[in-house]
Design an enzyme around this catalytic site. Structure first.
Site, short mmCIF file in Angstrom:
data_model
loop_
_atom_site.label_atom_id
_atom_site.label_comp_id
_atom_site.label_asym_id
_atom_site.label_seq_id
_atom_site.Cartn_x
_atom_site.Cartn_y
_atom_site.Cartn_z
N LYS A 83 0.86 -1.19 0.00
CA LYS A 83 0.00 0.00 0.00
C LYS A 83 0.90 1.24 0.00
O LYS A 83 1.76 1.38 0.86
CB LYS A 83 -0.89 -0.04 1.24
CG LYS A 83 -2.24 0.62 1.08
CD LYS A 83 -3.11 0.35 2.31
CE LYS A 83 -4.41 1.11 2.21
NZ LYS A 83 -5.27 0.95 3.40
O1 G3P Z 1 -7.88 1.75 5.22
C1 G3P Z 1 -8.17 2.83 4.49
C2 G3P Z 1 -9.47 3.49 4.79
O2 G3P Z 1 -10.47 2.60 4.54
C3 G3P Z 1 -9.59 4.13 6.14
O3 G3P Z 1 -10.67 4.94 6.15
O4 G3P Z 1 -11.67 7.03 6.90
O5 G3P Z 1 -12.31 4.90 7.98
O6 G3P Z 1 -10.06 5.85 8.38
P1 G3P Z 1 -11.21 5.72 7.44
#
Ligand code: G3P
Length: 215
Positions: A83
């Site tokens: 990633k």
């Molecule tokens: O892992 C990446 C992403 O899905 C994280 O999103 O905004 O829930 O931290 P968030």
């Protein structure tokens, strides 16, 4: 649409796998930090639970460092996807990874122009962050639709991995827009299964079943 679980929690991952709905796993430094485990050993453990793409994020922000870290992560297991943040140095590294046959997930995508360049560099997956765009009053799903359309227009092999998903409507809309993958927190996976009529219908069936004579 393939479903990945967005988590570093081994119990959540195991439970989602037991439901037979998980095709892969995404992690990020915040999710890994929550586990208190070193990155490499956590990724190794996840690879033993899920036989699918497992995204592990680099922490370097220069191309050389990203390449060094990414090659180490890729050695952990054949299913590891490196990633990489969507920055210029990240794109440089993605180009080299794609030449070396190392799969990449380009993360923190917030615009179609960013997603276009990541696909041109040979990214395997691009992760538009739906929820974080919504958080600032934008429409994250619009970006998913744009990326699917652009990749389709030019036959890019890059897959749109809808990320930062907050609720079931994000999942349905991303699927309707043609996202190749959705990565979901464990909580959202459970929400997808729930429906009040299913619960009340089952309750009625079980109550009526008590009236069935046993012999
Ligand atoms: O892992 C990446 C992403 O899905 C994280 O999103 O905004 O829930 O931290 P968030």
């Amino acid at each position: 649409m393939k479903i990945f679980i967005d988590s570093g929690d081994l119990n959540e991952i195991r439970d989602a796998v037991a439901m037979g709905v998980v095709d892969g796993v995404t992690t990020n430094p915040s999710l890994v930090a929550k586990t208190g485990k070193p990155m490499a050993s956590l990724i190794r453990e996840i690879c033993e639970i899920v036989d699918g793409p497992i995204s592990a994020e680099v922490l370097s922000t220069d191309a050389e460092g990203i390449l060094r870290e990414g090659r180490e992560l890729a050695k952990i297991h054949k299913n590891v996807v490196v990633k990489v943040p969507l920055i210029a140095e990240g794109i440089k590294a993605v180009k080299v990874f794609s030449q070396e046959g190392i799969k990449t997930n380009v993360t923190l995508c917030f615009s179609a122009t960013q997603g276009l360049l990541a696909a041109k560099a040979g990214a395997t997956y691009v992760s538009p962050f739906i929820g974080r765009i919504d958080d600032i009053g934008g429409n994250g799903l619009d970006l998913v639709g744009q990326l699917v359309q652009i990749y389709d227009n030019y036959d890019f092999q890059t897959q749109v991995l809808a990320a930062s998903i907050r609720h079931p409507v994000h999942v349905i809309e991303a699927a309707l827009l043609g996202a190749h993958v959705g990565t979901l927190p464990y909580k959202v996976i459970l929400q997808l299964l729930q429906h009040p009529l299913t619960a009340s219908g089952l309750e009625t069936f079980l109550a009526d079943a008590k009236k069935i004579p046993t012999a």
